[in-house]
Motif scaffolding. Structure first.
Motif, PDB file in Angstrom:
ATOM      1  N   GLY A 320       0.791  -1.085  -0.124  1.00 59.62           N
ATOM      2  CA  GLY A 320      -0.138   0.002   0.068  1.00 59.62           C
ATOM      3  C   GLY A 320       0.828   1.276  -0.123  1.00 59.62           C
ATOM      4  N   VAL A 321       2.097   1.054  -0.339  1.00 58.46           N
ATOM      5  CA  VAL A 321       2.974   2.361  -0.475  1.00 58.46           C
ATOM      6  C   VAL A 321       3.086   3.033  -2.121  1.00 58.46           C
ATOM      7  CG1 VAL A 321       4.209   1.666   1.524  1.00 58.46           C
ATOM      8  CG2 VAL A 321       5.116   1.318  -0.770  1.00 58.46           C
ATOM      9  N   LEU A 358       6.047  -0.712   8.580  1.00 59.60           N
ATOM     10  CA  LEU A 358       5.062  -1.215   7.780  1.00 59.60           C
ATOM     11  C   LEU A 358       3.953  -2.410   8.232  1.00 59.60           C
ATOM     12  CD1 LEU A 358       7.384  -1.558   4.739  1.00 59.60           C
ATOM     13  CD2 LEU A 358       5.514  -0.117   4.752  1.00 59.60           C
ATOM     14  N   GLN A 360       1.373  -1.522  10.367  1.00 56.60           N
ATOM     15  CA  GLN A 360      -0.132  -1.385  10.215  1.00 56.60           C
ATOM     16  C   GLN A 360      -0.604  -1.801   8.666  1.00 56.60           C
ATOM     17  OE1 GLN A 360      -2.259  -0.439  12.933  1.00 56.60           O
ATOM     18  NE2 GLN A 360      -3.815  -0.902  11.346  1.00 56.60           N
ATOM     19  N   ALA A 361       0.098  -1.375   7.851  1.00 59.36           N
ATOM     20  CA  ALA A 361      -0.030  -1.910   6.445  1.00 59.36           C
ATOM     21  C   ALA A 361      -0.355  -3.285   6.311  1.00 59.36           C
ATOM     22  CB  ALA A 361       0.903  -1.306   5.427  1.00 59.36           C
ATOM     23  N   ASN A 362       0.402  -4.081   6.996  1.00 57.10           N
ATOM     24  CA  ASN A 362       0.519  -5.603   6.919  1.00 57.10           C
ATOM     25  C   ASN A 362      -0.845  -5.823   7.612  1.00 57.10           C
ATOM     26  OD1 ASN A 362       2.752  -7.138   5.689  1.00 57.10           O
ATOM     27  ND2 ASN A 362       3.504  -5.074   6.336  1.00 57.10           N
ATOM     28  N   ASP A 364      -3.666  -4.104   8.068  1.00 55.04           N
ATOM     29  CA  ASP A 364      -4.819  -4.021   7.354  1.00 55.04           C
ATOM     30  C   ASP A 364      -4.954  -4.963   6.152  1.00 55.04           C
ATOM     31  OD1 ASP A 364      -4.768  -1.683   8.809  1.00 55.04           O
ATOM     32  OD2 ASP A 364      -4.088  -0.345   7.493  1.00 55.04           O
TER      33      ASP A 364
END
Ligand code: FER
Length: 403
Positions: A320-321, A358, A360-362, A364
């Motif tokens: 998501g980056v 990263l 939180q992105a994981n 999510d």
């Protein structure tokens, strides 16, 4: 006669500072030393220095704010120990604790300047940083996998292939397991991808991947497999200093890293490997994994080529980056995720550290999969965006493959 020998020896010592074989010279003090009680002593010779410190990931970490891509994020910076000056200008620091078995990187800071340990010949480059390496290997500990043992060893080759997309030759590092040269067997293939600023050397130097593979295979804990370490920077032929452009300073700010071209061109690599090596060229026998940017590439390769990989491993993946509109590779994510799981892959494995930027992105991404009822494996570790974690994840992921 004696005089002539002395003259020759003197000449050799004089020349050793030039571009001759460095027969003379070498360490004058011993550093680092793993002591019998498990502490470690670091020494640095600097008679004129005012302050000498050591910093490395063997020391408790401290939170540091860094700026990355215009965003402020926290990072687990290594702690600092102060050396004390002793006899003959030899500075010394002994850890006040037992250093746990692991592979560590450290540097000295001499009057504010960062330098590697000149008495430790084991040096590693990661992106544009040089560090000295300390391996504390112990039987029964995971770090034993990072050491060389008297077991059958695989072969590590630097292999060039032509990339029609890039328009030039590019380099891969390829590991063939012990026995490959003398057998007629076909082998499954694992593709291992590096992070931003990394290259085809990163996993075999910092990652200790070939030692991990040799040891897991020798123990019977992993299947013999071919492992391909790609260079994920499509604008680059090979690791800095290993390309035809001459001297190039390593940097993480390379063009064309997360804009889809590497993923678009990936079938070229698979085709080359299946043509050159005795592979089992089918989905059941193909795996891919990667750290950070390589975790992002792993996910996109798995979703865009659902018939290629039966096993995928995302280590601290940079999900998501990237702008999803920059490449068709990144478009229609949800539909591709549905298609991927509809084809029943054997394993989607995720690893992330609790303090990784990263994390939180994981979380999510896993929440999205939970909502859709999709199965994956997850390993959460302490620490953040660090090689210590990526060596753990690789050594957990590899035994699950091709069973
Ligand atoms: C970002 C966060 C992380 C990003 C890239 C990364 C391009 C990759 C990090 C790595 O590979 O270590 O915002 O943007």
């Amino acid at each position: 006669m004696k005089k002539i020998l002395v003259a020759i020896a003197a000449l050799c010592i004089g020349l050793s500072a030039q571009a001759q074989q460095a027969l003379w010279g070498g360490p004058s003090v011993e550093s680092p030393v793993i002591n019998a009680d498990g502490t470690v002593t670091f020494r640095y010779l600097a008679p004129k220095a005012v302050k000498v410190e050591v910093t490395g990931d063997f020391l408790p970490t401290q939170k540091m704010e860094v700026e990355f891509n215009g965003n402020k994020m926290t990072y687990d910076a290594p702690g600092v120990g102060e050396l004390k000056e002793g006899k003959g200008g030899v500075w010394e620091y002994t850890t006040p604790f037992v250093v746990a078995p692991d592979l560590y990187n450290y540097t000295f800071r001499v009057d504010g300047n960062t330098v590697i340990d000149p008495h430790n010949m084991w040096v590693n480059r990661d992106v544009a940083s040089l560090t000295s390496v300390l391996l504390v290997a112990k039987e029964g500990a995971r770090s034993d996998l990072y050491a060389i043992h008297d077991v059958p060893h695989g072969t590590v080759s630097k292999v060039w292939y032509y990339s029609p997309t890039a328009g030039f030759n590019r380099r891969l590092t390829v590991y063939t397991p012990a026995g490959y040269e003398t057998s007629k067997a076909k082998y499954p293939v694992l593709y291992v991808l590096h992070g931003i600023g990394g290259d085809e050397d990163a996993w075999v130097t910092q990652g200790r991947a070939t030692q991990i593979l040799d040891n897991l295979i020798a123990r019977g804990e992993a299947k013999p497999m071919i492992v391909v370490f790609t260079n994920g920077n499509i604008s680059q032929e090979a690791a800095p200093l290993e390309n035809s452009n001459g001297y190039v300073n390593p940097t993480m700010n390379l063009p064309q890293t997360m804009e889809g071209t590497f993923e678009t061109a990936f079938p070229e690599i698979v085709k080359f490997i299946d043509g050159r090596y005795r592979t089992i060229a089918k989905k059941q026998s193909r795996a891919v994994c990667g750290l950070s940017m390589g975790g992002f590439h792993t996910l996109n390769l798995s979703l865009n080529y659902p018939d290629y990989f039966n096993y995928s491993g995302m280590f601290s993946a940079a999900i998501g980056v990237s702008d999803p509109t920059v490449s068709p590779m990144y478009m229609d994510f949800d539909a591709k995720l549905d298609r991927y799981f509809a084809k029943k892959p054997a394993l989607l494995w995720i690893g992330c550290g609790k303090t990784d930027f990263l994390y939180q992105a994981n979380l999510d991404f896993m929440k999205k999969m939970d909502e859709k009822g999709y199965k994956y494996s997850y390993m959460e570790t302490d620490g953040g965006h660090i090689w210590k974690n990526w060596r753990i994840y690789l050594s957990e992921f590899v035994p699950l493959l091709f069973k």
